[in-house]
Design a protein around this motif. Structure first.
Motif, PDB file in Angstrom:
ATOM      1  N   ARG A 143     118.127  86.259  42.283  1.00  0.00           N
ATOM      2  CA  ARG A 143     118.066  84.792  42.251  1.00  0.00           C
ATOM      3  C   ARG A 143     116.693  84.273  42.700  1.00  0.00           C
ATOM      4  O   ARG A 143     116.561  83.129  43.105  1.00  0.00           O
ATOM      5  CB  ARG A 143     119.152  84.198  43.166  1.00  0.00           C
ATOM      6  CG  ARG A 143     120.584  84.495  42.752  1.00  0.00           C
ATOM      7  CD  ARG A 143     120.931  83.717  41.482  1.00  0.00           C
ATOM      8  NE  ARG A 143     122.343  83.801  41.164  1.00  0.00           N
ATOM      9  CZ  ARG A 143     122.882  84.765  40.410  1.00  0.00           C
ATOM     10  NH1 ARG A 143     122.105  85.733  39.935  1.00  0.00           N
ATOM     11  NH2 ARG A 143     124.176  84.768  40.145  1.00  0.00           N
ATOM     12  N   HIS A 146     115.455  81.065  40.988  1.00  0.00           N
ATOM     13  CA  HIS A 146     116.428  79.989  40.827  1.00  0.00           C
ATOM     14  C   HIS A 146     116.100  78.844  41.785  1.00  0.00           C
ATOM     15  O   HIS A 146     115.727  79.068  42.937  1.00  0.00           O
ATOM     16  CB  HIS A 146     117.845  80.490  41.094  1.00  0.00           C
ATOM     17  CG  HIS A 146     118.387  81.357  40.000  1.00  0.00           C
ATOM     18  ND1 HIS A 146     117.770  82.515  39.585  1.00  0.00           N
ATOM     19  CD2 HIS A 146     119.510  81.226  39.238  1.00  0.00           C
ATOM     20  CE1 HIS A 146     118.477  83.074  38.620  1.00  0.00           C
ATOM     21  NE2 HIS A 146     119.530  82.310  38.378  1.00  0.00           N
ATOM     22  N   GLU A 150     120.708  75.599  41.054  1.00  0.00           N
ATOM     23  CA  GLU A 150     121.259  76.750  40.337  1.00  0.00           C
ATOM     24  C   GLU A 150     121.931  77.746  41.278  1.00  0.00           C
ATOM     25  O   GLU A 150     122.317  78.834  40.847  1.00  0.00           O
ATOM     26  CB  GLU A 150     120.130  77.460  39.579  1.00  0.00           C
ATOM     27  CG  GLU A 150     119.452  76.592  38.530  1.00  0.00           C
ATOM     28  CD  GLU A 150     118.240  77.254  37.901  1.00  0.00           C
ATOM     29  OE1 GLU A 150     118.167  77.289  36.665  1.00  0.00           O
ATOM     30  OE2 GLU A 150     117.363  77.734  38.658  1.00  0.00           O
TER      31      GLU A 150
END
Length: 236
Positions: A143, A146, A150
């Motif tokens: 991630r 992100h 998100e």
């Protein structure tokens, strides 16, 4: 879950409040903390509980060097930091203390990596690799790019924890670390906090969540600005 016994220890606490009183003067004087003596040791997970208005946030602000006592002494690694200048306090916070806020305080336009490196913006050195490593440790290696919108609540909290650790602090202060999370995600966060303690970091969490006290080494209870200790902090 008390893995660390400091009752006979000769080591200095990572941070300590000594006979600390904090008052706010207005139309009337409000005593938020009254003669509090609290040591917190490296590797210890301390939970602070108590009813709303008991002084928990004030205590966290004093431990985080965001506010000073009306009376008493604050010691950081044995050093009296009560009367440091604002610049010296800022430097001490940057070097020794990490903060995890209840509402995450992530910047919405930045990626996870960029949010984690944010506290290093005005320091020398490259921290992107460390940010990637920290996000990997908290299970967010996939991630990195992100943005907060998100990420789930638990993922945002883990980004906040990684950000708090970017400067390798000796003390981690958390305000309601599981307050916005479901129980399963809360357990995941608290297990990560335990791992942080195992690396020698002192962790202090202000909480209303009994789950936090199950993971803490020690629980102290504040009522009307006065300190007690034990597992009955939610009975008040």
């Amino acid at each position: 879950m008390n893995n660390t016994d400091h009752t006979t220890a000769t080591v200095e606490p990572a941070i300590r409040l000594e006979s600390v009183t904090k008052q706010y003067v207005g139309a009337e004087t409000v005593t938020a903390l009254a003669d509090v003596d609290l040591p917190v040791y490296g590797g210890e997970f301390l939970a602070i509980v108590g009813p709303s208005g008991s002084g928990k946030s004030t205590m966290l602000n004093l431990l985080g060097l965001l506010d000073g006592p009306t009376e008493g002494v604050v010691r950081l690694g044995g050093r009296d930091v009560t009367d440091l200048s604002e610049t010296e306090l800022t430097d001490a916070r940057r070097e020794y203390i990490g903060f995890v806020f209840q509402d995450f305080h992530l910047l919405p336009t930045l990626t996870a990596v960029e949010n984690v490196t944010l506290p290093t913006a005005f320091t020398d050195g490259q921290y992107a690799d460390r940010a990637v490593d920290l996000l990997g440790r908290v299970g967010l290696g996939d991630r990195l790019d992100h943005t907060p919108d998100e990420l789930s609540g638990g993922q945002k909290q883990r980004v906040a924890i990684a950000r708090a650790l970017i400067n390798r602090p000796e003390i981690l202060l958390a305000d309601e670390p599981t307050g916005n999370l479901d129980r399963e995600t809360g357990v995941t966060i608290l297990e990560e906090v335990r791992r942080i303690c195992e690396r020698g970091v002192a962790v202090v969490a202000v909480t209303h969540d009994e789950l936090v006290t199950e993971y803490a080494d020690r629980t102290v209870r504040l009522v009307d600005g006065r300190l007690g200790e034990g597992d009955d902090g939610f009975a008040t």
